[in-house]
Design a protein around this motif. Structure first.
Motif, PDB file in Angstrom:
ATOM      1  N   LEU A  94       0.669  -1.147  -0.086  1.00 53.46           N
ATOM      2  CA  LEU A  94       0.129  -0.122  -0.202  1.00 53.46           C
ATOM      3  C   LEU A  94       0.884   1.137  -0.085  1.00 53.46           C
ATOM      4  CD1 LEU A  94      -2.853  -1.248   2.697  1.00 53.46           C
ATOM      5  CD2 LEU A  94      -2.941  -0.663  -0.290  1.00 53.46           C
ATOM      6  N   THR A  95       2.146   0.997   0.565  1.00 55.82           N
ATOM      7  CA  THR A  95       3.054   2.258   0.474  1.00 55.82           C
ATOM      8  C   THR A  95       3.271   2.760  -1.085  1.00 55.82           C
ATOM      9  OG1 THR A  95       3.842   2.102   2.487  1.00 55.82           O
ATOM     10  CG2 THR A  95       5.303   3.318   1.198  1.00 55.82           C
ATOM     11  N   ILE A  96       3.584   1.493  -1.688  1.00 55.79           N
ATOM     12  CA  ILE A  96       3.903   1.731  -3.250  1.00 55.79           C
ATOM     13  C   ILE A  96       2.762   1.911  -3.880  1.00 55.79           C
ATOM     14  CG2 ILE A  96       4.559   0.237  -5.482  1.00 55.79           C
ATOM     15  CD1 ILE A  96       6.053  -1.677  -3.561  1.00 55.79           C
ATOM     16  N   TYR A  97       1.601   1.764  -3.471  1.00 53.73           N
ATOM     17  CA  TYR A  97       0.472   2.117  -4.311  1.00 53.73           C
ATOM     18  C   TYR A  97       0.185   3.480  -4.077  1.00 53.73           C
ATOM     19  CZ  TYR A  97      -4.514   2.436  -5.303  1.00 53.73           C
ATOM     20  OH  TYR A  97      -5.726   3.003  -5.814  1.00 53.73           O
ATOM     21  N   THR A  98       0.305   3.983  -2.787  1.00 54.44           N
ATOM     22  CA  THR A  98       0.018   5.553  -2.461  1.00 54.44           C
ATOM     23  C   THR A  98       1.176   6.270  -3.129  1.00 54.44           C
ATOM     24  OG1 THR A  98      -0.829   4.764  -0.267  1.00 54.44           O
ATOM     25  CG2 THR A  98      -0.109   7.064  -0.606  1.00 54.44           C
ATOM     26  N   ILE A  99       2.297   6.065  -3.291  1.00 54.27           N
ATOM     27  CA  ILE A  99       3.399   6.826  -3.744  1.00 54.27           C
ATOM     28  C   ILE A  99       3.087   6.888  -5.517  1.00 54.27           C
ATOM     29  CG2 ILE A  99       5.725   7.045  -4.581  1.00 54.27           C
ATOM     30  CD1 ILE A  99       6.312   5.647  -1.673  1.00 54.27           C
ATOM     31  N   ALA A 100       2.468   5.685  -5.936  1.00 56.15           N
ATOM     32  CA  ALA A 100       2.452   5.809  -7.311  1.00 56.15           C
ATOM     33  C   ALA A 100       1.056   6.459  -7.846  1.00 56.15           C
ATOM     34  CB  ALA A 100       2.184   4.282  -7.942  1.00 56.15           C
ATOM     35  N   SER A 101       0.188   6.347  -6.840  1.00 54.04           N
ATOM     36  CA  SER A 101      -1.283   7.240  -7.318  1.00 54.04           C
ATOM     37  C   SER A 101      -0.805   8.546  -7.285  1.00 54.04           C
ATOM     38  CB  SER A 101      -2.093   6.988  -6.078  1.00 54.04           C
ATOM     39  OG  SER A 101      -2.411   5.506  -6.056  1.00 54.04           O
ATOM     40  N   ILE A 102      -0.023   9.043  -6.259  1.00 59.17           N
ATOM     41  CA  ILE A 102       0.308  10.639  -6.319  1.00 59.17           C
ATOM     42  C   ILE A 102       1.332  10.952  -7.600  1.00 59.17           C
ATOM     43  CG2 ILE A 102       1.586  12.233  -4.870  1.00 59.17           C
ATOM     44  CD1 ILE A 102       0.749  10.912  -2.327  1.00 59.17           C
ATOM     45  N   SER A 103       2.062  10.179  -7.989  1.00 60.38           N
ATOM     46  CA  SER A 103       3.188  10.294  -9.031  1.00 60.38           C
ATOM     47  C   SER A 103       2.068  10.452 -10.284  1.00 60.38           C
ATOM     48  CB  SER A 103       4.075   9.369  -9.003  1.00 60.38           C
ATOM     49  OG  SER A 103       4.829   9.124  -8.221  1.00 60.38           O
ATOM     50  N   CYS A 104       1.145   9.706 -10.408  1.00 61.48           N
ATOM     51  CA  CYS A 104       0.182   9.847 -11.460  1.00 61.48           C
ATOM     52  C   CYS A 104      -0.384  11.050 -11.875  1.00 61.48           C
ATOM     53  CB  CYS A 104      -0.855   8.881 -11.634  1.00 61.48           C
ATOM     54  SG  CYS A 104      -0.532   7.218 -11.723  1.00 61.48           S
ATOM     55  N   VAL A 105      -0.509  12.004 -10.758  1.00 62.09           N
ATOM     56  CA  VAL A 105      -1.226  13.321 -10.596  1.00 62.09           C
ATOM     57  C   VAL A 105      -0.376  14.335 -11.501  1.00 62.09           C
ATOM     58  CG1 VAL A 105      -1.927  15.405  -9.484  1.00 62.09           C
ATOM     59  CG2 VAL A 105      -2.350  13.001  -8.518  1.00 62.09           C
ATOM     60  N   PHE A 106       1.049  13.831 -11.421  1.00 62.73           N
ATOM     61  CA  PHE A 106       2.183  14.824 -12.013  1.00 62.73           C
ATOM     62  C   PHE A 106       2.887  14.248 -13.332  1.00 62.73           C
ATOM     63  CE2 PHE A 106       2.069  15.552  -7.431  1.00 62.73           C
ATOM     64  CZ  PHE A 106       1.767  16.625  -7.139  1.00 62.73           C
ATOM     65  N   SER A 107       2.154  13.321 -13.996  1.00 66.40           N
ATOM     66  CA  SER A 107       2.703  12.802 -15.413  1.00 66.40           C
ATOM     67  C   SER A 107       2.433  13.729 -16.201  1.00 66.40           C
ATOM     68  CB  SER A 107       1.468  11.510 -15.695  1.00 66.40           C
ATOM     69  OG  SER A 107       1.704  10.478 -14.804  1.00 66.40           O
ATOM     70  N   GLY A 108       3.756  13.793 -16.960  1.00 70.13           N
ATOM     71  CA  GLY A 108       3.897  14.734 -17.935  1.00 70.13           C
ATOM     72  C   GLY A 108       3.416  14.202 -19.453  1.00 70.13           C
ATOM     73  N   ASN A 109       3.445  13.024 -19.628  1.00 69.95           N
ATOM     74  CA  ASN A 109       2.959  12.425 -20.934  1.00 69.95           C
ATOM     75  C   ASN A 109       2.189  11.010 -20.580  1.00 69.95           C
ATOM     76  OD1 ASN A 109       5.087  10.317 -21.289  1.00 69.95           O
ATOM     77  ND2 ASN A 109       6.458  12.212 -21.323  1.00 69.95           N
ATOM     78  N   VAL A 110       1.727  10.424 -21.707  1.00 69.19           N
ATOM     79  CA  VAL A 110       0.878   9.098 -21.293  1.00 69.19           C
ATOM     80  C   VAL A 110       1.930   8.001 -21.083  1.00 69.19           C
ATOM     81  CG1 VAL A 110       1.007   8.481 -23.698  1.00 69.19           C
ATOM     82  CG2 VAL A 110      -0.731   7.642 -22.441  1.00 69.19           C
TER      83      VAL A 110
END
Length: 406
Positions: A94-110
């Motif tokens: 769930l730590t990996i999941y949370t960090i990845a979810s927040i990272s998706c917000v800042f995705s610069g491209n697909v």
């Protein structure tokens, strides 16, 4: 706590911090991670194509690869939880999941979004793989089937509300707001994992490699694997709907994302009602061949979809709903039958169940993503063909073996 009923022992463990209701709510949330992580952003898929300056096939990879790596993640997390405990693996995943979810917000491209979705999927695999094992650790007998049904049924609330929430988020924010919500969900569930007391009584004492190799031990159980293949095939058409639904309703029938979310939610209601109906019916009519009846109904549903599904969104839903309802109705029973074939290595068995369901589902998602054929016709054919195959396999297996069905 153990209660003797009808010559078998019912086991129910208590949780000091979460309590009985809190523990059930927590398991339900873990079981709902997949629909929450996918369905909430389905209304945004058509808009994401334009926003990320790409095409439908590439955007669909954020969904298809999510499920593929989720399946691979469950293969690892389940056996590791047999060795290191359910709680430890949940916290890591769930730590990996949370960090990845927040990272998706800042995705610069697909392509960045695809990468972060893959990481999100790997973390998500810990939640769903371990959730089934936690139920098996904590309950047994009729109580096990009842809790499985209640958890799976309540978890189906997420497909009902997720697209609606996603459409609401899109009305005020961009698709990035969806991943902000998922990040918050990750934080909430991580807190629940920390509060949960360990459920596994006897941990695997071998090496990490040996722990993971338990997947091979379980996969050599012919009874389990035969059932696993038989019951997993139906994921092909059911998950194809997840991948194609927004394109069918928004692009095909010309509905708005908000109206589409209502249709999606309506279908999900019957996913919710299925396990609840099984609990009620099986108490009084436990001799009914539910699995056989379900496959017959799903075959008829697929044929109806193939013939009339393109006429209107309402007719399409009327054709789909029986398959959705009966598919979810038998899920607690089929899960219980499979788990009963494996006295130990529950984590590994749980991993294989979730992995098989997802990998078969990915086949359907890839097939339905093709732009060469009408999506509704393809879906109808998949429901018809897979239902007939599953019915034949089940009739053969149930004739050869007498399964303990509670």
């Amino acid at each position: 706590m153990e209660i003797i009923k009808d010559n078998y022992v019912e086991k129910e463990k208590k949780q000091k911090y979460l309590g009985k209701k809190g523990f059930l709510a927590f398991i339900t949330l873990l079981s709902a991670f997949i629909p929450l992580s996918t369905d909430i952003y389905l209304p945004a898929l058509p808009k994401m194509v334009e926003s990320l300056n790409t095409n439908t096939s590439i955007v669909n990879l954020t969904l298809i690869l999510f499920f593929a790596f989720y399946a691979l993640g469950t293969i690892l997390w389940g056996p590791l939880s047999d060795k290191y405990g359910r709680r430890t693996i949940l916290i890591i995943g769930l730590t990996i999941y949370t960090i990845a979810s927040i990272s998706c917000v800042f995705s610069g491209n697909v392509y960045q979004l695809i990468l972060f979705r893959i990481l999100q999927a790997i973390g998500c695999g810990a939640a769903t793989a371990v959730s089934t094992a936690i139920v098996k650790d904590s309950y047994s007998g009729r109580k096990l089937v009842t809790v499985l049904a209640l958890v799976q049924s309540t978890a189906m609330l997420s497909p009902i509300i997720s697209p609606v929430i996603g459409a609401m988020i899109l009305s005020v924010l961009s698709w990035r707001g969806v991943f902000e919500v998922l990040g918050a969900l990750g934080i909430l569930t991580l807190a629940g994992s920390i509060a949960m007391e360990e459920t596994i009584e006897k941990r695997y004492t071998g090496s990490i490699i040996s722990s993971i190799s338990n997947i091979g031990v379980v996969s050599r159980n012919r009874s389990f694997m035969s059932l696993l293949i038989t019951f997993s095939i139906m994921s092909i058409p059911s998950m194809s709907f997840i991948s194609a639904s927004s394109y069918i309703f928004v692009d095909g029938f010309g509905l708005s994302p908000k109206v589409y979310s209502y249709y999606f939610a309506a279908n999900a209601v019957f996913f919710l009602l299925g396990p609840l109906a099984y609990v009620k019916l099986s108490k009084h009519y436990n001799k009914i061949p539910y699995i056989t009846i379900a496959y017959i109904v799903m075959a008829i549903s697929g044929f109806s979809m193939f013939i009339t599904g393109n006429l209107s969104p309402v007719i399409f839903m009327i054709s789909l709903i029986p398959a959705s309802f009966f598919g979810s109705l038998i899920r607690p029973q089929t899960t219980s039958i499979m788990l009963n074939q494996i006295p130990e290595e529950t984590g590994a068995a749980s991993s294989l169940i979730n992995c098989a369901l997802t990998l078969f589902g990915c086949i359907g998602m890839i097939v339905i993503s093709s732009n060469f054929f009408n999506r509704i016709i393809i879906m109808g054919l998949m429901y018809l063909i897979t239902s007939v195959i599953s019915l034949i396999l089940w009739l053969i297996l149930s004739k050869k073996h007498e399964y303990n069905i509670v």
